[in-house]
Design a protein around this motif. Structure first.
Motif, PDB file in Angstrom:
ATOM      1  N   PHE A 130       0.828  -1.209   0.000  1.00 56.62           N
ATOM      2  CA  PHE A 130       0.000   0.000   0.000  1.00 56.62           C
ATOM      3  C   PHE A 130       0.862   1.259   0.000  1.00 56.62           C
ATOM      4  N   LEU A 131       1.829   1.328   0.915  1.00 61.84           N
ATOM      5  CA  LEU A 131       2.648   2.533   1.035  1.00 61.84           C
ATOM      6  C   LEU A 131       3.549   2.728  -0.182  1.00 61.84           C
ATOM      7  N   THR A 132       4.002   1.627  -0.766  1.00 64.71           N
ATOM      8  CA  THR A 132       4.830   1.726  -1.966  1.00 64.71           C
ATOM      9  C   THR A 132       4.007   2.242  -3.145  1.00 64.71           C
ATOM     10  N   SER A 133       2.805   1.719  -3.297  1.00 63.92           N
ATOM     11  CA  SER A 133       1.946   2.140  -4.415  1.00 63.92           C
ATOM     12  C   SER A 133       1.443   3.573  -4.240  1.00 63.92           C
ATOM     13  N   ALA A 134       1.359   4.025  -2.985  1.00 66.95           N
ATOM     14  CA  ALA A 134       0.847   5.371  -2.708  1.00 66.95           C
ATOM     15  C   ALA A 134       1.964   6.392  -2.520  1.00 66.95           C
ATOM     16  N   GLU A 135       3.186   6.037  -2.901  1.00 69.16           N
ATOM     17  CA  GLU A 135       4.345   6.885  -2.661  1.00 69.16           C
ATOM     18  C   GLU A 135       4.162   8.303  -3.212  1.00 69.16           C
ATOM     19  N   ASN A 136       3.611   8.432  -4.393  1.00 71.07           N
ATOM     20  CA  ASN A 136       3.449   9.759  -5.005  1.00 71.07           C
ATOM     21  C   ASN A 136       2.494  10.652  -4.220  1.00 71.07           C
ATOM     22  N   PHE A 137       1.529  10.032  -3.557  1.00 76.52           N
ATOM     23  CA  PHE A 137       0.534  10.795  -2.801  1.00 76.52           C
ATOM     24  C   PHE A 137       1.033  11.186  -1.416  1.00 76.52           C
ATOM     25  N   ILE A 138       1.810  10.279  -0.796  1.00 73.56           N
ATOM     26  CA  ILE A 138       2.234  10.532   0.581  1.00 73.56           C
ATOM     27  C   ILE A 138       3.587  11.237   0.661  1.00 73.56           C
TER      28      ILE A 138
END
Length: 247
Positions: free
Chosen positions: A182-190
């Protein structure tokens, strides 16, 4: 791209019977590397096939027979670390590793790999007040000073996998694996949020114990890898090892 690694290495793994250390031993054996482990508990009791391919030495870093232990070694990988009081954490995370680095340097060992920890973007005054982090950072400094062109420091965050405690596998990957994805896929957002002090406590991606082990072994085999490896770089190094063919 297919990568070929020549494996004529003999590695000493410090803390080789622990959670991370045992994975390092297993990964090194898979690459055809001769492995010696130094740990207080010695040979693990579980019957995994790779266990019998490791030379297990029971002992304490502070009282080890370093001349015998390091004879013929081409690299040392330290997974030593632990928790306790600030004084205890300074000793096990810092002093123990500093001794190991010094002995490896004195013996002329070409490479030293140290499994440290991500700083979680914590404020400087917080890091300096916690023996766990201050010990780790002192050990890191020693590695990079004594092995300036061949020392590698891995800084993973939360490490997940099946952790064996008293003969029982604790599945840390139940939480770690989906959180990692989850955190890897959401890297651009977080990513913009990571400028907030301490934000990485919640936002840094976990790392599988296999990736930490793979990156450590890759650093032993690949002379182009040295210095400090971030979470992302640990995963990249581990991935490149998986695509390599040992000779």
């Amino acid at each position: 791209m297919l990568i070929v690694l020549r494996c004529s290495s003999q590695v000493v793994v410090l803390g080789g019977s622990g959670f991370v250390g045992s994975s390092v031993c297993k990964a090194a054996i898979a690459q055809g590397i001769d492995v010696t482990s130094l740990s207080r508990s010695g040979k693990p009791s579980y019957p995994d096939p790779w266990v019998d391919q490791v030379l297990w030495v029971s002992g304490n870093v502070f009282y080890a027979d370093w001349n015998s232990l390091l004879k013929g070694a081409t690299a040392v990988i330290s997974t030593i670390g632990g928790f306790g009081t600030n004084e205890e954490m300074e000793k096990i995370n810092g002093e123990a590793n500093i001794i190991a680095v010094g002995e490896a340097c004195k013996a002329g060992i070409p490479k030293f790999v140290y499994v440290s920890v991500h700083d979680y973007n914590l404020p400087f005054f917080v890091l300096n007040s916690l023996g766990y982090f201050t010990g780790k950072r002192k050990a890191e400094a020693e590695v990079l000073s004594k092995f300036p062109g061949s020392g590698t420091v891995l800084r993973p965050g939360f490490i997940y996998g099946k952790r064996r405690i008293n003969g029982v596998d604790v599945p840390l990957d139940i939480i770690g694996k989906p959180l990692d994805k989850f955190l890897t896929s959401a890297e651009n957002f977080i990513s913009p949020l990571k400028s907030i002090p301490g934000s990485d406590v919640l936002l840094s991606a976990p790392v599988s114990v296999e990736d930490v082990a793979g990156a450590a072994v890759k650093a032993v085999l690949d002379d182009s890898i040295f210095g400090v490896l971030t979470i992302e770089q640990i995963k990249e190094a581990a991935s490149s090892l998986k695509s390599a063919v040992p000779l």
